[in-house]
Design an enzyme around this catalytic site. Structure first.
Site, short mmCIF file in Angstrom:
data_model
loop_
_atom_site.label_atom_id
_atom_site.label_comp_id
_atom_site.label_asym_id
_atom_site.label_seq_id
_atom_site.Cartn_x
_atom_site.Cartn_y
_atom_site.Cartn_z
N SER A 244 -2.07 -8.64 -1.89
CA SER A 244 -2.08 -8.39 -3.63
C SER A 244 -0.95 -8.97 -3.50
O SER A 244 0.02 -8.45 -3.77
CB SER A 244 -2.44 -7.11 -3.43
OG SER A 244 -1.85 -6.99 -4.58
N GLU B 165 -19.26 9.30 5.55
CA GLU B 165 -18.39 10.01 5.83
C GLU B 165 -19.24 11.79 6.84
O GLU B 165 -20.37 11.62 6.56
CB GLU B 165 -18.23 10.65 4.05
CG GLU B 165 -17.50 11.64 3.83
CD GLU B 165 -16.90 11.31 2.03
OE1 GLU B 165 -16.22 12.16 1.72
OE2 GLU B 165 -18.22 12.01 1.68
N LYS C 84 -10.17 9.41 11.12
CA LYS C 84 -11.65 8.38 11.17
C LYS C 84 -11.61 7.61 12.48
O LYS C 84 -12.84 7.46 12.50
CB LYS C 84 -11.72 7.36 9.67
CG LYS C 84 -11.51 8.89 8.90
CD LYS C 84 -11.56 8.27 7.43
CE LYS C 84 -11.73 9.30 6.21
NZ LYS C 84 -10.80 9.86 6.27
N ILE D 139 1.36 4.25 2.40
CA ILE D 139 1.51 3.52 3.43
C ILE D 139 3.06 2.99 3.61
O ILE D 139 3.75 2.59 4.24
CB ILE D 139 0.94 3.94 5.12
CG1 ILE D 139 -0.32 5.63 4.51
CG2 ILE D 139 2.21 4.06 6.03
CD1 ILE D 139 1.02 6.95 4.65
N LYS E 94 -9.66 0.65 3.96
CA LYS E 94 -9.07 2.12 4.22
C LYS E 94 -10.49 2.95 3.80
O LYS E 94 -9.94 4.21 3.99
CB LYS E 94 -7.57 2.90 3.98
CG LYS E 94 -6.70 1.82 4.80
CD LYS E 94 -5.52 3.04 4.79
CE LYS E 94 -4.15 1.66 5.34
NZ LYS E 94 -3.78 0.85 4.30
N GLY F 144 0.82 -1.62 0.02
CA GLY F 144 0.18 0.11 0.09
C GLY F 144 1.00 1.21 0.36
O GLY F 144 2.17 1.33 -0.24
N LYS G 93 -11.18 0.38 12.66
CA LYS G 93 -9.86 0.94 13.44
C LYS G 93 -9.62 1.38 15.26
O LYS G 93 -8.77 1.15 15.47
CB LYS G 93 -9.67 2.44 12.73
CG LYS G 93 -9.24 1.69 11.11
CD LYS G 93 -7.97 0.44 10.72
CE LYS G 93 -6.95 1.47 10.90
NZ LYS G 93 -5.46 0.54 10.71
N ILE H 135 -0.75 1.61 12.61
CA ILE H 135 -0.76 2.96 11.33
C ILE H 135 -2.65 2.49 12.10
O ILE H 135 -3.47 1.97 11.23
CB ILE H 135 -0.84 2.80 10.34
CG1 ILE H 135 0.83 1.98 10.06
CG2 ILE H 135 -0.67 3.47 9.06
CD1 ILE H 135 1.80 2.61 11.02
#
Length: 633
Positions: A325, A564, A424, A303, A382, A301, A436, A420
């Site tokens: 992946s 959101e 959010k 990060i 994410k 990814g 998270k 990490i």
């Protein structure tokens, strides 16, 4: 008609091979050498005699000396249409080397009918003719032929920065038919009002009116070594103007004639939103990495990949890349192997592992096999709308991926485990944020029960250029001609560059004693609609509005996506503690003791196995009581 004939002749001349072009220039220079001899005699004697035995003697000697000296001096290896100050310097050196034997022969010895001053006068006249021939050649091939052949749009440009880099950039513009330099701009008042290479130096104070008066379409920033804070200040001022902005990359030194149009790049949003970097602590960067085995989950990814790059630079004994992946792990492994230093290229330093963090048996195998000292857990789903639509997968991957990785880390004697996290997770309104926060609770609980592994969490906002950031989407929409879509005109977000975020994560992890929630200083939040407008303006395009229907790109408000929020927060509580690093704070957050949390996790695991969405979400809300589901559509 004459111009067309000259243009046609020059075009055919350019099509000749390099050897033929070199022979043509040698022939021209031979004629100039002879002409310089004749002119030197005529000026010295005041007698316009075209030919005489003394002239023949000097001509013969001059030609014998000129050819080998100029050939070995590299004069004819130059691409003549790009002749500049370097070319003139080469001519001057060759002419001096040529003048020395001329003076030695005709200055020190007397030959009948040959004045001694000819030995000095002829090389001077010869150099002047050579220089003039190069200037005329460049003018004919570049300033006339190149411009006449250009059929595309010609853009009016201003160079911001009248220093060395700006002047070199201006010289390179002479070969660009698509760009026409109109002026320089500089903040130095001592330069304002003067002219550089025939172009005026204007004040930055009158920038807007000057741009309109000169019909400027592009501003080229030529101050590569200015402080970042000053560069950002200038870019922010330009972001409100309707011109395309390009800039030279930051370079430590600029050599003569090394700056060119090809060095220019578009101003990125990182240039606009970035901040002066805080020098990292080398002791913190290397404390949990140097000489150790480091595992990065989610290594493919945004990060995770940047963490791998910075970790490898600190000299780990081994770097294990864990990723589900195949294409993701392939790309980061290739990137690391192609761009890292030689010590990192040793066999066995970079270890790719295709693994699903939500499969405990796979994680157990990885920990037993490689025995990592430090773990950076970046693996997670994410994308808010995707996780909102797939809550079971989101909970399974995020919560249980973190749980299994942390439990196996504890069982395997890992020294440091860094999660990490995200802004959010604070008072979440979506499943992703709530998962998270649940991950944070897992690490807090494990740390509180006196684990030998130091568990820490690092929480931050959006990273520029990551797969989940709005920036790449805005860039593509602008390239496609719009419209640019924003979910709400009042929505705000925190932004940080990927390298800065990764660097701070590593340093925060090294400070951990166990159970801390670290929060990165993200600076001020940014209105997304302002970000979109700045990106449009910096692209040289105009915003299309109800008041200006002739604009290029329209911004459309499409409504908040499921889950959101209008704005994100970094803290649940209100009393963050400072740390030894001024960009890293420590949050004081509530936690759930491990015995109770373990029961909730076991229940959630059963519900996920059964595919029970409603009860799984209910358990998630019990685990994260501040989670308030949003019902936006």
């Amino acid at each position: 008609m004459l111009a067309e004939t000259i243009s046609s002749f020059l075009s055919r001349a350019l099509m000749l091979d390099r050897r033929a072009k070199r022979l043509i220039f040698m022939s021209i220079d031979a004629v100039l050498c002879i002409a310089a001899v004749w002119l030197a005699f005529s000026l010295r004697l005041g007698n316009w005699t075209l030919w005489s035995p003394p002239i023949l003697m000097v001509v013969s000697t001059a030609l014998v000396l000129w050819l080998p000296i100029f050939t070995f001096g590299g004069v004819y290896k130059v691409i003549f249409r790009f002749a500049g100050s370097g070319t003139m310097l080469g001519l001057a050196k060759a002419t001096i080397a040529y003048a020395v034997p001329m003076v030695a022969i005709f200055g020190l010895y007397s030959f009948g009918g040959v004045p001694r001053t000819i030995s000095v006068l002829q090389p001077i006249l010869f150099f002047g003719m050579l220089a003039l021939s190069r200037i005329v050649t460049r003018y004919l091939l570049v300033d006339i032929l190149h411009v006449r052949q250009h059929r595309g749009e010609t853009r009016n440009v201003i160079i911001y920065g009248a220093g060395n880099s700006g002047q070199q950039l201006a010289r390179s513009l002479t070969g660009e038919a698509s760009m026409r330099l109109r002026a320089f701009i500089d903040d130095d008042s001592s330069l304002v009002g003067q002219r550089l290479n025939g172009f005026p130096v204007l004040s930055a104070q009158n920038l807007e009116s000057d741009l309109e008066r000169l019909e400027v379409t592009d501003i080229l920033l030529a101050f590569p070594n200015v402080r970042r804070s000053e560069r950002i200040k200038i870019i922010r001022r330009l972001s409100h103007l309707r011109v395309r902005v390009k800039m030279l990359p930051r370079i430590s030194h600029v050599l003569d004639e090394k700056v060119s149009i090809s060095d220019l790049r578009d101003v990125s949003i990182e240039d606009l939103l970035g901040r002066d970097a805080v020098a990292p602590s080398s002791s913190l960067l290397g404390a949990t990495i140097t000489g150790k085995v480091v595992l990065v989950t989610g290594a493919g990814g945004s990060i995770g990949g940047e963490l791998c790059r910075q970790i490898l630079a600190q000299g780990p004994a081994r770097l294990v890349l864990a990723e589900i992946s195949e294409i993701g792990i392939y790309r980061i492994e290739q990137d690391l192997r192609e761009n890292m230093s030689a010590p990192a290229m040793a066999d066995g330093v970079i270890i790719p592992e295709l693994v699903n963090v939500a499969d405990r048996s796979q994680m157990a195998r990885i920990y037993r096999k490689w025995k990592p000292d430090t773990v950076f857990h970046a693996a997670a789903y994410k994308h808010v709308p995707l996780v909102e639509s797939n809550p079971l997968s989101g909970m399974r991957n995020n919560i249980f991926g973190t749980l299994y990785s942390s439990l196996e880390a504890e069982a395997g004697g890992v020294s440091n485990f860094i999660l990490i996290s995200t802004d959010k997770a604070v008072r979440p309104t979506n499943v992703m944020g709530a998962t998270k926060r649940a991950c944070e609770l897992v690490l807090q609980a494990l740390a509180h029960k006196s684990s030998d592994t130091r568990f820490a969490m690092v929480r931050f906002g959006n990273v520029l250029g990551s797969s989940g950031s709005v920036v790449p989407r805005f860039q593509k929409q602008i390239q496609d001609g719009g419209p640019v879509t924003v979910t709400h005109k009042d929505i705000t977000r925190y932004f940080m560059t990927i390298p800065e975020a990764a660097q701070l994560v590593i340093q925060a992890g090294a400070m951990a004693d166990g159970g801390e929630v670290y929060v990165l200083d993200m600076g001020d939040s940014v209105r997304i609609v302002d970000l979109a407008e700045s990106m449009i303006n910096l692209s040289g395009l105009t915003l299309k509005t109800h008041a200006d229907t002739d604009g290029d790109i329209e911004i459309i408000e499409v409504g908040l996506r499921p889950g959101e929020k209008l704005y994100e927060e970094l803290l649940i509580g209100n009393n963050p503690e400072p740390t030894s690093h001024r960009k890293i704070m420590k949050a004081n957050e509530e936690m759930i003791e491990w015995p109770r949390l373990e029961i909730l996790l076991n229940d959630l695991n059963e519900r996920l196995r059964d595919g029970d969405v409603s009860n799984s979400l209910a358990l998630l809300q019990e685990m994260v009581p501040e989670y308030t589901p949003s019902h936006n559509s």
